[in-house]
Structures are given as structure tokens and as C-alpha cells.
Design a protein around this motif. Structure first.
Motif, PDB file in Angstrom:
ATOM      1  N   GLN A 227       0.831  -1.191   0.000  1.00  0.00           N
ATOM      2  CA  GLN A 227       0.000   0.000   0.000  1.00  0.00           C
ATOM      3  C   GLN A 227       0.875   1.254   0.000  1.00  0.00           C
ATOM      4  N   LYS A 228       0.331   2.324  -0.542  1.00  0.00           N
ATOM      5  CA  LYS A 228       1.047   3.599  -0.516  1.00  0.00           C
ATOM      6  C   LYS A 228       1.151   4.110   0.924  1.00  0.00           C
ATOM      7  N   GLU A 231      -1.741   5.708   2.844  1.00  0.00           N
ATOM      8  CA  GLU A 231      -2.803   4.862   3.395  1.00  0.00           C
ATOM      9  C   GLU A 231      -2.472   4.364   4.798  1.00  0.00           C
ATOM     10  N   ASN A 356       8.452   5.260   4.340  1.00  0.00           N
ATOM     11  CA  ASN A 356       7.049   5.613   4.542  1.00  0.00           C
ATOM     12  C   ASN A 356       6.735   6.048   5.981  1.00  0.00           C
ATOM     13  N   ASP A 378       3.325   8.857  -1.975  1.00  0.00           N
ATOM     14  CA  ASP A 378       2.537   8.547  -3.169  1.00  0.00           C
ATOM     15  C   ASP A 378       3.131   7.408  -3.985  1.00  0.00           C
ATOM     16  N   LYS A 380       3.832   3.772  -5.061  1.00  0.00           N
ATOM     17  CA  LYS A 380       3.178   2.470  -4.939  1.00  0.00           C
ATOM     18  C   LYS A 380       4.231   1.371  -4.871  1.00  0.00           C
ATOM     19  N   THR A 382       6.118  -2.106  -5.184  1.00  0.00           N
ATOM     20  CA  THR A 382       5.986  -3.248  -6.082  1.00  0.00           C
ATOM     21  C   THR A 382       6.392  -4.548  -5.398  1.00  0.00           C
TER      22      THR A 382
END
Length: 416
Positions: A227-228, A231, A356, A378, A380, A382
Motif C-alpha cells: 500500500q502507498k 494509506e 514511509n 505517493d 506504490k 511493487t
């Protein structure tokens, strides 16, 4: 000291020169006591009364009346509603984990926890972790603590965890050995001991964590963790240094708590932390300077020359532990950076476990978190161990770095 020097001279004179006059001794003692009062007056220190003990003469330290971490969580959970109340026991357990790790870090030398991890025969482990790093003894111990505290905090909250030290995420039933922990609406990510190589030289280390919401009623998989950062519902870190500090955000500001070593409780010492809009500190590993992209090199030169937008020559501060360096920037203002290099174009910091959570904390404190070309939160992911170039700090500092990336071409010849 004057008093004792004069007293010694009295008895020296009596023993060597035959002085036995009581009146002379009394006179000298009175003068010496007067002298001690005079010297003490300069320091505004009250002299102890005759017959009082040294202990009673020492003024008793007063503790600040500060809110405890547990009380803070209780109040905030009711303010923020059901979602925050779900996380209250989890965050309490994180606080307990930080206390345990702090005690272990303090005892690392005396309890033979320094150095690389060993197998049952006492031989160094030949395998490295997923990051290609040789695991330290403390990495293994602290990883186990964080796994147990997240999964064992409360049934039905945390369903799975992902650690920087392990190849794949683990479900809480696997961690706890009990299927009763299979249900949960959240997943957690963490780096159990950031900067563990600093332990051998008694330098600061830290723990980083983040919590994400997952789809209720579904079994968590690796994709659940991808998840970004925007979130994330909570993030924080613990710094083990001169003091032990727990910094936390639940999406509405940042607060800091300091461990009281006498009572072993975290106290709310840093309410509503706000990073200055710009600051004089830059924290980069300049040993890699010639491997940085040209925009980063030019930006660092501008900081050192005083030609950057902040208008002053900046000071280099680099400890080598992300938590310690970012905490310094958070409190004093400035910028932390771990850019990509020629050998590692994506940098070395992990998006999920480090960039993050720290990015969320910085933004909630009024700062910024960037990859150099965009917002970290922002990005994403992988895969769970994905790395990204990372720049964290004051809004003006990070914005200027982004401008250097915008206006200077990476393909131009690197500065030497």
C-alpha cells in the motif's frame, strides 16, 4: 574545599609545630566556615545546618507533572473514534517493546549481545538477511520482540506483520502458534533495530514501525502490504540514545514521549511536534558524494557555501542511524537524505519499513518527504523490500532539493 583545606592546616600545625591552643583552632575553624559560606553564596547554595547529613543537604529533585503514554492513548482513542480505539492496545504494546529493547541495548555489552548473530554451536551465521546484511545478535532478539508484541497485543487487531529482517511477511497465527490470532483488520511493518552496527561503539540506534488497514474479513497476503504510504493509519519510532524517546503519529500531528528511567514509563514531553520551516542541518553520508547524482551534489555544495535558499552555511550532522539523524532534523530543522548512488540507483532505505513511516511523521509535523522527484507517500510499492531515494526534513529544504532535481539534468557530467 576551603573549609577542609584550613581544617587540615590546623591539625598539621598542631602535630608538627606543637600548637595545641583550643582558641586558635576555634578561631581558624570559624574563619574557614565563614569562607565556605562566602564561596557558597556565589553559587546560591544553602549551607547545611550543623549535624545535618549530606543526604538531607541535597535538594530533592522535582518531577514534572506529565501525562503518561497510556493516558495519552486512552484520551486520543476516545477523541478519534473506533478506529483509534482499535489501535490503543497495539500502540501500548509497541511502547512495551521499546522498553524491552532499550533494556537489551543498555545491557548488550554485559550480556554478550554485541557482534554478529551465531548459530547453536556459537559460530557466526554465514547467511545474510534479505537486505544482504550480516545479522547482528541484537537484530535477531529485537525482531522476535517486535513480532510478539505486535501479534500478541490483542486478538482480532493485527493479522500479519512484515519485518525488515525477514524475507516474507508472517501471519500472526504463525508468529504466536495459535489460530486464535488469525483475524485482524490491520497489518504492521517494522525495522526492529535500525543502525544496529552502531551498538558496538555505543552509538544511537532505533526502532521504526508503521500500521496499515487491510480489508476486513480477508486473509492477508504479501499484496496486502503493498500500500502507498498515504494509506498508513499510524507510524512512529523509538530512539535509544542519551534518553529513550518514542515519537508517534496517528494521522493528526506528532507527539513525543520520553522514558522515565526511575518509573519505566513513557511521559508526554513533546506535545504537537512541529519541524521548523527551514533549518541549518544537513544529514547525508558524504562518503558517497562522488556517487550522488549531479542535482544532489550541487545542492550539497550550495548548503556548504551558504548560497542555498535558506541563506546560511549549513552544518553536517550524520550518525549513521536513520532514527537518530531524522530525529535531530525533526527537532532542529534541516534535511536528511539517502539518495541513489551509482552502485545503488534506488538508494538503500526500504520504502515500507523506513521511508514511509518517517515520511508520514515528517509530513504530520509540517515537513516534507520526497524521492527527489515526487512525494514518498505517493509511491506504490511493487514488492515488500522495495527501496527508494529518500529526502526528509523541513519544507523549504526539501522543496529546494526537488528544484535542483528539476533544473539540473542527471545525465550531465557528475561533479568532482
Amino acid at each position: 574545599m576551603k573549609f577542609f583545606a584550613i581544617v587540615a592546616s590546623v591539625f598539621f600545625l598542631e602535630g608538627v609545630c606543637g600548637f595545641s591552643s583550643l582558641s586558635l583552632q576555634e578561631s581558624l575553624l570559624k574563619k574557614s566556615y565563614a569562607a565556605t559560606k562566602l564561596f557558597a553564596s556565589f553559587d546560591n547554595v544553602e549551607q547545611p545546618k550543623t549535624g545535618s547529613s549530606v543526604a538531607s543537604a541535597t535538594s530533592k529533585q522535582k518531577k514534572k507533572k506529565l501525562q503518561t503514554f497510556s493516558r495519552y492513548l486512552e484520551v486520543e482513542s476516545w477523541k478519534r473514534g473506533p478506529a483509534a480505539r482499535d489501535l490503543e492496545p497495539v500502540l501500548r504494546s509497541v511502547g512495551e517493546a521499546c522498553k524491552q529493547i532499550n533494556r537489551i541495548v543498555q545491557r548488550a555489552q554485559t550480556d554478550d549481545l554485541y557482534g554478529v548473530a551465531v548459530d547453536a554451536q556459537g559460530k557466526p551465521l554465514e547467511d545474510t538477511n534479505i537486505q544482504g546484511e550480516v545479522q547482528q545478535k541484537l537484530d535477531v532478539v529485537c525482531n522476535a520482540i517486535m513480532l510478539k508484541q505486535f501479534c500478541g497485543s490483542s486478538k482480532g487487531i493485527i493479522a500479519a506483520v512484515a519485518s525488515e529482517e525477514e524475507d516474507l511477511p508472517r501471519t500472526c497465527p504463525d508468529v504466536m502458534g495459535d489460530n486464535a490470532f488469525a483475524v485482524g483488520d490491520y497489518v504492521a511493518v517494522f525495522d526492529p533495530l535500525d543502525g544496529s552496527k552502531n551498538i558496538d561503539s555505543s552509538m544511537p540506534v532505533g526502532t521504526i514501525f508503521g500500521i496499515y488497514k487491510c480489508t476486513p474479513g480477508t486473509k492477508p497476503t504479501e499484496s496486502t502490504f503493498l500500500q502507498k504510504g498515504n494509506e498508513m493509519v499510524a507510524a512512529g519510532y523509538c530512539l535509544y540514545s542519551a534518553t529513550t524517546v518514542l515519537v508517534l503519529t496517528m494521522g493528526s500531528g506528532v507527539d513525543g514521549f520520553t522514558l522515565d528511567p526511575d518509573k519505566s514509563i513513557f511521559l508526554h514531553t513533546h506535545p504537537d511536534i512541529r519541524i521548523p520551516s527551514c533549518g541549518p542541518i544537513y544529514s547525508f553520508n558524504e562518503a558517497n558524494f562522488h556517487d550522488f547524482a549531479q542535482p544532489v551534489q550541487r545542492y550539497l555544495n550550495a548548503l556548504k557555501e551558504g548560497s542555498s535558499s535558506i541563506g546560511i552555511r549549513s552544518n553536517a550532522r550524520y550518525v549513521g542511524a536513520l532514527v537518530a539523524d531524522v530525529h535531530n532534523v525533526l527537532i532542529n530543522g534541516g534535511i536528511y537524505g539517502y539518495p541513489g548512488t551509482r552502485p545503488n540507483p534506488e538508494g538503500k532505505l526500504r520504502l515500507l519499513y523506513e521511508s514511509n513511516p518517517m515520511g508520514m511523521i515528517m509530513e504530520q509535523a509540517g515537513g516534507a518527504a520526497s524521492t527527489g522527484v515526487g512525494r514518498i507517500l505517493d509511491v506504490k510499492p511493487t514488492e515488500i523490500h522495495m527501496r527508494v531515494p529518500t529526502f526528509l526534513g523541513s519544507m523549504d529544504n526539501v522543496y529546494e532539493l526537488d528544484q535542483f532535481h528539476k533544473y539540473y539534468d542527471d545525465d550531465e557530467e557528475t561533479l568532482v
